[in-house]
Design a protein around this motif. Structure first.
Motif, PDB file in Angstrom:
ATOM      1  N   ASP A 249      -0.846  -7.811   3.526  1.00  0.00           N
ATOM      2  CA  ASP A 249      -1.419  -7.151   4.834  1.00  0.00           C
ATOM      3  C   ASP A 249      -0.872  -7.839   6.019  1.00  0.00           C
ATOM      4  O   ASP A 249      -0.242  -9.189   5.818  1.00  0.00           O
ATOM      5  N   ILE A 250      -0.313  -7.532   7.005  1.00  0.00           N
ATOM      6  CA  ILE A 250       0.090  -8.089   8.077  1.00  0.00           C
ATOM      7  C   ILE A 250      -0.981  -9.041   8.595  1.00  0.00           C
ATOM      8  O   ILE A 250      -2.042  -8.944   8.727  1.00  0.00           O
ATOM      9  N   GLY A 251      -0.307 -10.426   8.864  1.00  0.00           N
ATOM     10  CA  GLY A 251      -1.345 -11.353   9.706  1.00  0.00           C
ATOM     11  C   GLY A 251      -1.190 -12.626   8.705  1.00  0.00           C
ATOM     12  O   GLY A 251      -1.815 -13.647   8.974  1.00  0.00           O
ATOM     13  N   GLY A 252      -0.513 -12.676   7.701  1.00  0.00           N
ATOM     14  CA  GLY A 252      -0.260 -13.895   7.046  1.00  0.00           C
ATOM     15  C   GLY A 252      -1.548 -14.492   6.149  1.00  0.00           C
ATOM     16  O   GLY A 252      -1.815 -15.523   5.567  1.00  0.00           O
ATOM     17  N   THR A 253      -2.481 -13.492   6.071  1.00  0.00           N
ATOM     18  CA  THR A 253      -3.644 -13.779   4.933  1.00  0.00           C
ATOM     19  C   THR A 253      -3.220 -13.482   3.671  1.00  0.00           C
ATOM     20  O   THR A 253      -2.467 -12.938   3.350  1.00  0.00           O
ATOM     21  N   ASN A 254      -4.254 -13.708   2.630  1.00  0.00           N
ATOM     22  CA  ASN A 254      -4.144 -13.388   1.258  1.00  0.00           C
ATOM     23  C   ASN A 254      -4.576 -11.832   1.064  1.00  0.00           C
ATOM     24  O   ASN A 254      -5.084 -11.314  -0.010  1.00  0.00           O
ATOM     25  N   ARG A 255      -4.713 -11.155   2.087  1.00  0.00           N
ATOM     26  CA  ARG A 255      -5.260  -9.821   2.045  1.00  0.00           C
ATOM     27  C   ARG A 255      -4.058  -8.963   1.428  1.00  0.00           C
ATOM     28  O   ARG A 255      -2.815  -9.061   1.777  1.00  0.00           O
ATOM     29  N   LYS A 256      -4.138  -8.054   0.711  1.00  0.00           N
ATOM     30  CA  LYS A 256      -3.216  -6.921   0.219  1.00  0.00           C
ATOM     31  C   LYS A 256      -3.482  -5.671   0.646  1.00  0.00           C
ATOM     32  O   LYS A 256      -4.869  -5.181   1.039  1.00  0.00           O
ATOM     33  N   GLN A 257      -2.540  -4.710   1.076  1.00  0.00           N
ATOM     34  CA  GLN A 257      -2.810  -3.364   1.295  1.00  0.00           C
ATOM     35  C   GLN A 257      -1.979  -2.499   0.266  1.00  0.00           C
ATOM     36  O   GLN A 257      -0.791  -2.763  -0.165  1.00  0.00           O
ATOM     37  N   PHE A 258      -2.538  -1.335   0.142  1.00  0.00           N
ATOM     38  CA  PHE A 258      -1.937  -0.277  -0.885  1.00  0.00           C
ATOM     39  C   PHE A 258      -1.792   0.953   0.130  1.00  0.00           C
ATOM     40  O   PHE A 258      -2.696   1.293   1.026  1.00  0.00           O
ATOM     41  N   ALA A 259      -0.595   1.882   0.128  1.00  0.00           N
ATOM     42  CA  ALA A 259      -0.713   3.027   0.425  1.00  0.00           C
ATOM     43  C   ALA A 259      -0.529   4.032  -0.785  1.00  0.00           C
ATOM     44  O   ALA A 259       0.375   3.967  -1.563  1.00  0.00           O
ATOM     45  N   VAL A 260      -1.441   4.955  -0.907  1.00  0.00           N
ATOM     46  CA  VAL A 260      -1.461   5.535  -1.732  1.00  0.00           C
ATOM     47  C   VAL A 260      -1.885   7.273  -1.527  1.00  0.00           C
ATOM     48  O   VAL A 260      -2.268   7.628  -0.700  1.00  0.00           O
ATOM     49  N   ASP A 261      -0.546   7.888  -1.942  1.00  0.00           N
ATOM     50  CA  ASP A 261      -0.390   9.218  -1.535  1.00  0.00           C
ATOM     51  C   ASP A 261      -1.106  10.396  -2.747  1.00  0.00           C
ATOM     52  O   ASP A 261      -0.754  10.358  -3.876  1.00  0.00           O
ATOM     53  N   PHE A 262      -1.658  11.318  -2.029  1.00  0.00           N
ATOM     54  CA  PHE A 262      -1.991  12.335  -2.928  1.00  0.00           C
ATOM     55  C   PHE A 262      -1.489  13.787  -2.515  1.00  0.00           C
ATOM     56  O   PHE A 262      -1.416  13.892  -1.194  1.00  0.00           O
ATOM     57  N   ALA A 263      -1.485  14.496  -3.506  1.00  0.00           N
ATOM     58  CA  ALA A 263      -0.835  15.968  -3.056  1.00  0.00           C
ATOM     59  C   ALA A 263      -1.446  16.919  -3.974  1.00  0.00           C
ATOM     60  O   ALA A 263      -1.543  16.634  -5.218  1.00  0.00           O
ATOM     61  N   GLY A 264      -1.327  18.199  -3.566  1.00  0.00           N
ATOM     62  CA  GLY A 264      -1.768  19.241  -4.466  1.00  0.00           C
ATOM     63  C   GLY A 264      -2.420  20.473  -3.601  1.00  0.00           C
ATOM     64  O   GLY A 264      -2.720  20.369  -2.639  1.00  0.00           O
ATOM     65  N   PRO A 265      -2.453  21.570  -4.492  1.00  0.00           N
ATOM     66  CA  PRO A 265      -3.079  22.818  -3.737  1.00  0.00           C
ATOM     67  C   PRO A 265      -4.091  22.464  -3.045  1.00  0.00           C
ATOM     68  O   PRO A 265      -4.674  23.354  -2.181  1.00  0.00           O
ATOM     69  N   ALA A 266      -5.322  21.659  -3.449  1.00  0.00           N
ATOM     70  CA  ALA A 266      -6.680  21.571  -2.741  1.00  0.00           C
ATOM     71  C   ALA A 266      -6.500  20.871  -1.654  1.00  0.00           C
ATOM     72  O   ALA A 266      -7.499  20.732  -0.944  1.00  0.00           O
ATOM     73  N   LEU A 267      -5.418  20.234  -1.285  1.00  0.00           N
ATOM     74  CA  LEU A 267      -5.365  19.311  -0.278  1.00  0.00           C
ATOM     75  C   LEU A 267      -4.262  19.899   0.834  1.00  0.00           C
ATOM     76  O   LEU A 267      -4.596  19.619   1.922  1.00  0.00           O
ATOM     77  N   PHE A 268      -3.575  20.826   0.258  1.00  0.00           N
ATOM     78  CA  PHE A 268      -2.428  21.525   1.430  1.00  0.00           C
ATOM     79  C   PHE A 268      -2.984  22.173   2.518  1.00  0.00           C
ATOM     80  O   PHE A 268      -2.610  22.263   3.764  1.00  0.00           O
ATOM     81  N   SER A 269      -4.186  22.556   2.336  1.00  0.00           N
ATOM     82  CA  SER A 269      -4.972  23.667   3.342  1.00  0.00           C
ATOM     83  C   SER A 269      -5.643  22.805   4.229  1.00  0.00           C
ATOM     84  O   SER A 269      -6.144  23.289   5.211  1.00  0.00           O
ATOM     85  N   LEU A 270      -5.922  21.679   3.921  1.00  0.00           N
ATOM     86  CA  LEU A 270      -6.661  20.876   4.716  1.00  0.00           C
ATOM     87  C   LEU A 270      -6.227  20.175   6.093  1.00  0.00           C
ATOM     88  O   LEU A 270      -4.787  20.137   6.194  1.00  0.00           O
ATOM     89  N   SER A 271      -6.958  20.190   7.175  1.00  0.00           N
ATOM     90  CA  SER A 271      -6.152  19.897   8.531  1.00  0.00           C
ATOM     91  C   SER A 271      -6.682  18.690   8.932  1.00  0.00           C
ATOM     92  O   SER A 271      -7.558  18.069   8.349  1.00  0.00           O
ATOM     93  N   GLU A 272      -5.997  18.085   9.752  1.00  0.00           N
ATOM     94  CA  GLU A 272      -5.970  16.781  10.500  1.00  0.00           C
ATOM     95  C   GLU A 272      -7.506  16.652  11.041  1.00  0.00           C
ATOM     96  O   GLU A 272      -7.871  15.574  11.247  1.00  0.00           O
ATOM     97  N   THR A 273      -7.838  17.882  11.613  1.00  0.00           N
ATOM     98  CA  THR A 273      -9.323  17.789  12.349  1.00  0.00           C
ATOM     99  C   THR A 273     -10.293  17.640  11.309  1.00  0.00           C
ATOM    100  O   THR A 273     -11.434  17.438  11.648  1.00  0.00           O
ATOM    101  N   ASN A 274     -10.350  18.086  10.028  1.00  0.00           N
ATOM    102  CA  ASN A 274     -11.271  17.895   8.825  1.00  0.00           C
ATOM    103  C   ASN A 274     -10.438  17.351   7.614  1.00  0.00           C
ATOM    104  O   ASN A 274     -10.260  18.053   6.780  1.00  0.00           O
ATOM    105  N   PRO A 275     -10.055  16.151   7.979  1.00  0.00           N
ATOM    106  CA  PRO A 275      -9.335  15.572   6.575  1.00  0.00           C
ATOM    107  C   PRO A 275     -10.241  15.145   5.455  1.00  0.00           C
ATOM    108  O   PRO A 275     -11.403  15.039   5.658  1.00  0.00           O
ATOM    109  N   PRO A 276      -9.670  15.017   4.422  1.00  0.00           N
ATOM    110  CA  PRO A 276     -10.476  14.679   3.341  1.00  0.00           C
ATOM    111  C   PRO A 276     -10.859  13.225   3.485  1.00  0.00           C
ATOM    112  O   PRO A 276     -10.474  12.369   4.388  1.00  0.00           O
TER     113      PRO A 276
END
Length: 524
Positions: free
Chosen positions: A431-458
């Motif tokens: 994580d930014i800031g020099g601490t011992n924190r860690k960060q993950f970026a986890v991507d999900f994709a599939g037909p149940a997700l493609f129709s969702l909008s940014e105004t109503n995100p999962p």
């Protein structure tokens, strides 16, 4: 190879004689799983005898090194079934070097079976001069199977069975990577050395001229148990192998007679898979290598009866880790290679983007148990450091049959999908800031997700074990790919050196839309 024999009355005797030194004798028998299982049970009543002791000293690894062993090559024109022009061919491996346990090979057709003898003339020994010293009763080390897998009328290697109970298969357009085994015993147990069973005897079913299936049987033997295996292999874009097996555990006195130091059984690994992971975007530690990814598999996929699907990215941990995912009657599990982009590997010599994923689809009642994942630390790509298997909760009593069946898929998922709304990327860093924190970026994709909008995100549903704290989680649309990304930040408990178990999934309301992502983060 000499003209094929036909098993009927005096004609069989005539053709047996014409086969010269290849076939030793013909027996009347219907080779099936019960036939092989009875021989395994007979073995189980006696202490284990390693075939290694029958190998001449000049073929052992301390006298026959890798470069010398490579000089010994099977002559392709001597392949089993080549004269018959059958769809499958078999070439044999010479015993020696690391392969010190000779195996006995038989060929069978309906109602008849014959011994396939070791023949030194079937090999080119290069500059080695011990051909005449190899005993006539030496078995082969194993064999490879050839089939027109990628182009009509051009034989390719479909698979190989070589070393202990290891084997590998291929589908169309695939390159060798991970391996399967017949059985794992006490794999990854801290107070017990692992036991490596052997395939000691093979029965090769002579295929029909137009068949697309190869049928094999084997005896598996070790200090603790003996068993019988049946393989029905169907090549294709995804190559499938139906496996049926029965195991018999030896009584304690028979185990001690073969190995006085052997401790009581701790774990059984059914349908074990072996692979390699060294470097990837999901690595908790990085190495100085020009390639962004070096691995034969990038994750473990599991499907349970309650409908949950779990994706566990692999890692090269600083120390051995052994996880247990408990369930009842698992649907399936496998070591998968999801990233099929050459750019993810940049390796001109090892085609990691073409290696198969291996999926185990359980058949029948597997009962209570756990999918186990073991990861060892490695410092280079030459060692398999990942093992996955089914560990049944109830261990078998001596000489009582343990039967199990599964279908094994060797696939790149070009003609099927093992999971739909899935994890497509796992990225990890500080994580930014020099601490011992860690960060993950986890991507999900599939037909149940493609129709969702940014105004109503999962919604991200996240959690971690008590020795860590989730600091923040946010969900973003990844416009270039259409995926949804969870940015997950966590902080390990100060001074705690135990791994932290993280979990994440995407929901719409209370409904889970995706696989459950889980990660086993190891403190440095």
């Amino acid at each position: 190879m000499d003209a094929p024999w036909r098993l009927c009355g005096s004609l069989a005797v005539t053709l047996l004689a014409s086969a010269g030194s290849l076939f030793a004798e013909i027996d009347t028998a219907d080779v099936n799983l019960d036939y092989v299982a009875q021989r395994a049970l007979d073995r189980a009543h006696k202490p284990f005898h390693s075939p290694r002791g029958d190998l001449p000293a000049f073929l052992r690894a301390d006298q026959l090194d890798y470069d010398k062993y490579r000089q010994i090559r099977f002559r392709p024109e001597r392949a089993l079934w080549s004269a018959d022009k059958l769809p499958f061919r078999v070439e044999f491996f010479h015993p020696g070097y690391l392969y010190e346990e000779p195996v006995h090979v038989y060929e069978f057709v309906k109602d008849h079976v014959q011994d396939v003898r070791f023949v030194s003339d079937f090999f080119d020994y290069g500059n080695l001069h011990f051909k005449k010293q190899v005993p006539a009763d030496t078995g082969y080390a194993g064999f490879r199977v050839l089939y027109a897998l990628n182009q009509p009328n051009k034989l390719d290697e479909l698979g190989s069975f070589l070393g202990a109970s290891y084997y590998r298969l291929l589908g169309s357009g695939q390159a060798y990577g991970p391996s399967a085994r017949g059985l794992a015993i006490d794999c990854g147990e801290p107070n017990q050395p692992e036991e490596f069973p052997l395939f000691t005897d093979w029965w090769l079913g002579k295929p029909a001229p137009n068949t697309g299936e190869l049928r094999l049987f084997a005896i598996l033997d070790s200090v603790s148990c003996a068993g019988a295996y049946e393989f029905r292999i169907r090549p294709g874009e995804t190559t499938a192998a139906d496996v049926d097996a029965v195991l018999y555990w030896r009584e304690e006195d028979k185990i001690k007679a073969a190995d006085p130091n052997r401790k009581p059984l701790t774990s059984i690994g059914l349908a074990p898979l072996t692979s390699m992971f060294w470097i990837g975007p999901a690595s908790s530690a990085r190495f100085d290598d020009y390639r962004p990814g070096v691995h034969d598999s990038d994750g473990l996929l599991m499907q349970f009866r309650d409908g949950e699907t779990i994706w566990r990215p692999l890692d090269d941990p600083p120390r051995l880790t052994h996880q247990h995912f408990a369930t009842t009657n698992v649907v399936g599990f496998g070591l998968l290679q999801r990233n099929r982009d050459f750019a993810a590997y940049q390796d001109l010599f090892n085609h990691y983007y073409q290696v198969p994923s291996i999926w185990i689809k359980a058949r029948g009642d597997w009962g209570e148990g756990s999918v186990d994942l073991m990861e060892l630390h490695t410092t280079y790509e030459g060692l398999d450091n990942v093992v996955a298997f089914w560990n049944p909760k109830n261990k078998p009593a001596p000489l009582q049959p343990l039967r199990f069946s599964y279908t094994q898929l060797w696939t790149r998922e070009t003609d099927l999908s093992l999971s739909t709304n899935k994890v497509t990327a796992t990225l990890v860093g500080n994580d930014i800031g020099g601490t011992n924190r860690k960060q993950f970026a986890v991507d999900f994709a599939g037909p149940a997700l493609f129709s969702l909008s940014e105004t109503n995100p999962p919604r991200a549903v996240v959690g971690c074990s008590p020795n860590g704290t989730i600091i923040d989680s946010q969900v973003f649309k990844v416009h270039p790919t259409g995926a949804w990304r969870v940015m997950l930040k966590f902080e390990p408990k100060a001074g705690d050196k135990d791994p932290i178990d993280l979990r994440c999934a995407l929901n719409e309301g209370k409904k889970q839309l995706t696989e459950t992502w889980t990660y086993y983060w190891n403190p440095p």
